[in-house]
Design a protein around this motif. Structure first.
Motif, PDB file in Angstrom:
ATOM      1  N   PHE A 157       0.832  -1.191   0.000  1.00 43.45           N
ATOM      2  CA  PHE A 157       0.000   0.000   0.000  1.00 43.45           C
ATOM      3  C   PHE A 157       0.874   1.252   0.000  1.00 43.45           C
ATOM      4  CE2 PHE A 157      -2.548  -3.330   1.886  1.00 43.45           C
ATOM      5  CZ  PHE A 157      -3.803  -3.148   1.314  1.00 43.45           C
ATOM      6  N   GLY A 158       0.246   2.369  -0.295  1.00 45.37           N
ATOM      7  CA  GLY A 158       0.947   3.627  -0.231  1.00 45.37           C
ATOM      8  C   GLY A 158       0.986   4.163   1.188  1.00 45.37           C
ATOM      9  N   PRO A 159       1.477   5.362   1.369  1.00 47.92           N
ATOM     10  CA  PRO A 159       1.506   5.992   2.698  1.00 47.92           C
ATOM     11  C   PRO A 159       0.087   6.309   3.160  1.00 47.92           C
ATOM     12  CG  PRO A 159       2.063   7.577   1.019  1.00 47.92           C
ATOM     13  CD  PRO A 159       1.995   6.250   0.324  1.00 47.92           C
ATOM     14  N   ARG A 160      -0.050   6.630   4.420  1.00 51.53           N
ATOM     15  CA  ARG A 160      -1.366   7.001   4.937  1.00 51.53           C
ATOM     16  C   ARG A 160      -1.729   8.395   4.453  1.00 51.53           C
ATOM     17  NH1 ARG A 160      -3.485   3.688   8.828  1.00 51.53           N
ATOM     18  NH2 ARG A 160      -2.083   2.032   9.512  1.00 51.53           N
ATOM     19  N   GLY A 161      -2.961   8.526   4.001  1.00 54.09           N
ATOM     20  CA  GLY A 161      -3.446   9.815   3.554  1.00 54.09           C
ATOM     21  C   GLY A 161      -4.066  10.593   4.695  1.00 54.09           C
ATOM     22  N   ALA A 162      -4.690  11.702   4.367  1.00 55.65           N
ATOM     23  CA  ALA A 162      -5.277  12.560   5.384  1.00 55.65           C
ATOM     24  C   ALA A 162      -6.390  11.864   6.145  1.00 55.65           C
ATOM     25  CB  ALA A 162      -5.808  13.838   4.740  1.00 55.65           C
ATOM     26  N   GLN A 163      -7.024  10.865   5.539  1.00 58.08           N
ATOM     27  CA  GLN A 163      -8.067  10.113   6.243  1.00 58.08           C
ATOM     28  C   GLN A 163      -7.470   9.230   7.331  1.00 58.08           C
ATOM     29  OE1 GLN A 163     -10.290   7.335   3.843  1.00 58.08           O
ATOM     30  NE2 GLN A 163     -11.826   6.942   5.422  1.00 58.08           N
ATOM     31  N   GLY A 164      -6.174   8.968   7.228  1.00 58.52           N
ATOM     32  CA  GLY A 164      -5.519   8.122   8.212  1.00 58.52           C
ATOM     33  C   GLY A 164      -5.432   6.675   7.813  1.00 58.52           C
ATOM     34  N   VAL A 165      -5.722   6.360   6.543  1.00 54.27           N
ATOM     35  CA  VAL A 165      -5.637   4.981   6.064  1.00 54.27           C
ATOM     36  C   VAL A 165      -4.662   4.932   4.894  1.00 54.27           C
ATOM     37  CG1 VAL A 165      -7.985   4.493   6.825  1.00 54.27           C
ATOM     38  CG2 VAL A 165      -7.580   5.199   4.454  1.00 54.27           C
ATOM     39  N   PRO A 166      -4.033   3.766   4.646  1.00 52.21           N
ATOM     40  CA  PRO A 166      -3.086   3.655   3.537  1.00 52.21           C
ATOM     41  C   PRO A 166      -3.762   3.881   2.188  1.00 52.21           C
ATOM     42  CG  PRO A 166      -2.807   1.849   5.089  1.00 52.21           C
ATOM     43  CD  PRO A 166      -4.072   2.538   5.468  1.00 52.21           C
ATOM     44  N   LEU A 167      -3.031   4.521   1.297  1.00 50.22           N
ATOM     45  CA  LEU A 167      -3.548   4.812  -0.035  1.00 50.22           C
ATOM     46  C   LEU A 167      -3.375   3.607  -0.956  1.00 50.22           C
ATOM     47  CD1 LEU A 167      -2.026   8.390  -0.467  1.00 50.22           C
ATOM     48  CD2 LEU A 167      -4.291   7.773   0.419  1.00 50.22           C
ATOM     49  N   THR A 168      -4.306   3.454  -1.878  1.00 52.35           N
ATOM     50  CA  THR A 168      -4.295   2.352  -2.845  1.00 52.35           C
ATOM     51  C   THR A 168      -4.053   2.908  -4.245  1.00 52.35           C
ATOM     52  OG1 THR A 168      -5.863   1.080  -1.511  1.00 52.35           O
ATOM     53  CG2 THR A 168      -5.624   0.448  -3.826  1.00 52.35           C
ATOM     54  N   PRO A 169      -3.022   2.442  -4.955  1.00 50.46           N
ATOM     55  CA  PRO A 169      -2.743   2.963  -6.298  1.00 50.46           C
ATOM     56  C   PRO A 169      -3.953   2.853  -7.221  1.00 50.46           C
ATOM     57  CG  PRO A 169      -0.908   1.622  -5.545  1.00 50.46           C
ATOM     58  CD  PRO A 169      -2.022   1.434  -4.540  1.00 50.46           C
ATOM     59  N   GLY A 170      -4.250   3.937  -7.894  1.00 51.98           N
ATOM     60  CA  GLY A 170      -5.322   3.952  -8.869  1.00 51.98           C
ATOM     61  C   GLY A 170      -6.715   4.007  -8.294  1.00 51.98           C
ATOM     62  N   ARG A 171      -6.846   3.892  -6.951  1.00 47.01           N
ATOM     63  CA  ARG A 171      -8.177   3.885  -6.349  1.00 47.01           C
ATOM     64  C   ARG A 171      -8.316   4.883  -5.199  1.00 47.01           C
ATOM     65  NH1 ARG A 171     -12.151   1.274  -9.433  1.00 47.01           N
ATOM     66  NH2 ARG A 171     -11.054  -0.274 -10.697  1.00 47.01           N
ATOM     67  N   SER A 172      -7.246   5.560  -4.844  1.00 48.93           N
ATOM     68  CA  SER A 172      -7.316   6.594  -3.809  1.00 48.93           C
ATOM     69  C   SER A 172      -7.115   7.952  -4.466  1.00 48.93           C
ATOM     70  CB  SER A 172      -6.244   6.391  -2.743  1.00 48.93           C
ATOM     71  OG  SER A 172      -6.454   5.202  -2.017  1.00 48.93           O
ATOM     72  N   ILE A 173      -7.918   8.916  -4.054  1.00 49.15           N
ATOM     73  CA  ILE A 173      -7.750  10.270  -4.567  1.00 49.15           C
ATOM     74  C   ILE A 173      -7.633  11.246  -3.406  1.00 49.15           C
ATOM     75  CG2 ILE A 173      -8.931   9.873  -6.748  1.00 49.15           C
ATOM     76  CD1 ILE A 173     -11.410  11.285  -5.533  1.00 49.15           C
ATOM     77  N   ALA A 174      -6.963  12.360  -3.679  1.00 51.37           N
ATOM     78  CA  ALA A 174      -6.940  13.488  -2.761  1.00 51.37           C
ATOM     79  C   ALA A 174      -8.007  14.467  -3.231  1.00 51.37           C
ATOM     80  CB  ALA A 174      -5.572  14.150  -2.759  1.00 51.37           C
ATOM     81  N   VAL A 175      -8.757  15.016  -2.290  1.00 51.85           N
ATOM     82  CA  VAL A 175      -9.857  15.922  -2.604  1.00 51.85           C
ATOM     83  C   VAL A 175      -9.791  17.138  -1.693  1.00 51.85           C
ATOM     84  CG1 VAL A 175     -11.381  14.064  -3.379  1.00 51.85           C
ATOM     85  CG2 VAL A 175     -11.393  14.753  -0.961  1.00 51.85           C
ATOM     86  N   ASP A 176     -10.640  18.099  -1.970  1.00 48.86           N
ATOM     87  CA  ASP A 176     -10.831  19.216  -1.054  1.00 48.86           C
ATOM     88  C   ASP A 176     -11.857  18.757  -0.018  1.00 48.86           C
ATOM     89  OD1 ASP A 176     -11.526  21.532   0.284  1.00 48.86           O
ATOM     90  OD2 ASP A 176     -11.593  22.774  -1.517  1.00 48.86           O
ATOM     91  N   PRO A 177     -11.458  18.580   1.241  1.00 49.58           N
ATOM     92  CA  PRO A 177     -12.398  18.056   2.238  1.00 49.58           C
ATOM     93  C   PRO A 177     -13.561  18.989   2.519  1.00 49.58           C
ATOM     94  CG  PRO A 177     -10.366  18.785   3.286  1.00 49.58           C
ATOM     95  CD  PRO A 177     -10.126  18.829   1.805  1.00 49.58           C
ATOM     96  N   GLN A 178     -13.461  20.237   2.087  1.00 51.23           N
ATOM     97  CA  GLN A 178     -14.589  21.143   2.246  1.00 51.23           C
ATOM     98  C   GLN A 178     -15.627  20.933   1.147  1.00 51.23           C
ATOM     99  OE1 GLN A 178     -13.747  25.247   3.508  1.00 51.23           O
ATOM    100  NE2 GLN A 178     -11.579  24.713   3.474  1.00 51.23           N
ATOM    101  N   SER A 179     -15.302  20.067   0.204  1.00 55.36           N
ATOM    102  CA  SER A 179     -16.246  19.717  -0.858  1.00 55.36           C
ATOM    103  C   SER A 179     -16.712  18.272  -0.732  1.00 55.36           C
ATOM    104  CB  SER A 179     -15.602  19.929  -2.234  1.00 55.36           C
ATOM    105  OG  SER A 179     -16.444  19.492  -3.274  1.00 55.36           O
TER     106      SER A 179
END
Length: 418
Positions: free
Chosen positions: A327-349
């Motif tokens: 897996f990738g590093p932990r994202g802002a959600q606190g869970v590991p990122l998955t290639p091709g299936r995890s995205i970064a978003v604007d959490p205010q949206s």
């Protein structure tokens, strides 16, 4: 993970990560978010491959046609088949029917299931009930998974707060892999530091230039080096990405791979070195290749370029087990990122943990698939804005090349439990 996107603006990237963006071989800036992964409370202090977008974009995201999609107008009065639109901070969610999602039914949903299960470790508000059912569907057939999603979720098209549909923007970021040494050598002379004692959130510490030149700053960092790299630009890239893997040689000669993740930054605003070089007309495209070539030709000005970005990121080392390496590093959600299936978003949206149907068509990727909102970045701002995590690798690997080149139009639909 928090990353900065190197962009063409001199303004600092918004806090959080922007996503690290990779400077691309195609002379386009990517959305990599800049410093730091492991978006913890610190993510609000970051901005923008893994990448931060370094550069001026050679491609207008509107130049490629989007997949057809039905207009997302509010349901007509008296239409009880659809719920009312929802105001979500910087966006408006307009309910649609499943038939309005371009490509729905053609995605291999089992490929997103692991990312979804990991996301359910920290479910989005209102998602606890479907998360309890999700794991059981891990061994379900494609038809069973599709039927469950349609039964348990209502799709909403993500639009601007006024209901208008923007062109949207999709970029990419990745986790770099770099060679390193545990101790300084004639080759490995550029330190990656752990946070110094006395560093306080929200309070500016020494700038990048001061860290390199002031005895007091160097004394505060004495003994705080996590590892040493060979190239100061690689160290900058790692800071922009916010996370990375190091193939490190230990003091006794043993070699192993470890992960370094964002731990803190020095409280100064992020500035793009690519933008700095473009403004001076030193380069014509803000790609890492161009930046490295300029640095090789102008070694006497290398520090001047590096110091144009006063922000420095500090890292913590993480053990990289065989399982973690999948897996990738932990994202802002606190869970590991998955290639091709995890995205970064604007959490205010879009809240972390939200399943998102993504549709994009361009020179780099043609995608219509389900992804998970699990990260953020300083350059990832707006209603229809996402950064796709492409994986990990070196300069010639697909993860980097895709993230570096990705900059194209985007449509998004958020899935909300019924």
């Amino acid at each position: 993970m928090v990353h900065h996107t190197m962009n063409t603006s001199n303004s600092s990237a918004p806090s959080a990560s922007s996503n690290n963006k990779v400077m691309d071989r195609y002379a386009r800036s990517s959305g990599w978010g800049g410093e730091a992964s492991g978006r913890s409370a610190w993510r609000l202090g970051l901005a923008a491959l893994i990448v931060g977008s370094l550069a001026a974009c050679a491609v207008d995201p509107r130049s490629y046609p989007l997949p057809p999609a039905a207009p997302s107008s509010p349901p007509p009065p008296g239409d009880a088949s659809l719920p009312a639109p929802l105001q979500r901070g910087k966006s408006l969610w307009v309910p649609v029917r499943w038939s309005e999602l371009p490509g729905w039914g053609q995605d291999s949903l089992h490929e997103v299931w692991n990312a979804w299960v990991r996301g359910c470790e920290r479910p989005a508000p209102g998602h606890a009930a479907p998360c309890a059912e999700l794991r059981q569907l891990s061994i379900g057939t494609a038809a069973e998974q599709k039927a469950w999603v349609e039964r348990r979720f209502q799709p909403y098209r993500v639009t601007e707060p006024d209901g208008s549909v923007p062109a949207g923007l999709l970029t990419g970021y990745y986790e770099p892999i770099m060679a390193a040494s545990r101790t300084p050598t004639a080759t490995y002379r550029v330190p990656l530091y752990a946070p110094p004692a006395g560093l306080r959130p929200g309070q500016p510490w020494y700038s990048r230039q001061e860290i390199d030149t002031l005895p007091a700053a160097q004394a505060a960092l004495q003994g705080r080096a996590v590892a040493w790299l060979a190239d100061p630009i690689d160290a900058l890239i790692l800071q922009i990405q916010g996370s990375g893997r190091l193939n490190v040689v230990e003091a006794d000669g043993r070699a192993r791979q470890v992960r370094v993740a964002f731990a803190a930054h020095n409280g100064h605003p992020y500035q793009s070195v690519g933008r700095w070089l473009l403004d001076q007309r030193a380069i014509t495209e803000a790609s890492w290749t161009s930046i490295k070539a300029w640095a090789a030709q102008n070694p006497q000005r290398l520090n001047e370029m590096l110091w144009s970005n006063p922000r420095t990121v500090f890292f913590r080392e993480e053990v990289l087990s065989e399982f973690d390496a999948r897996f990738g590093p932990r994202g802002a959600q606190g869970v590991p990122l998955t290639p091709g299936r995890s995205i970064a978003v604007d959490p205010q949206s879009i809240p972390y943990g939200t399943p998102v149907w993504l549709a994009t068509q361009g020179a780099t990727l043609n995608l219509q698939k389900l992804v998970m909102a699990q990260d953020t970045g300083g350059a990832i701002v707006g209603a229809v804005r996402a950064d796709l995590f492409t994986g990990w690798g070196g300069w010639t690997d697909e993860a980097y090349l895709t993230a570096a080149a990705l900059k194209q139009p985007l449509q998004m639909w958020a899935l909300l439990p019924r």
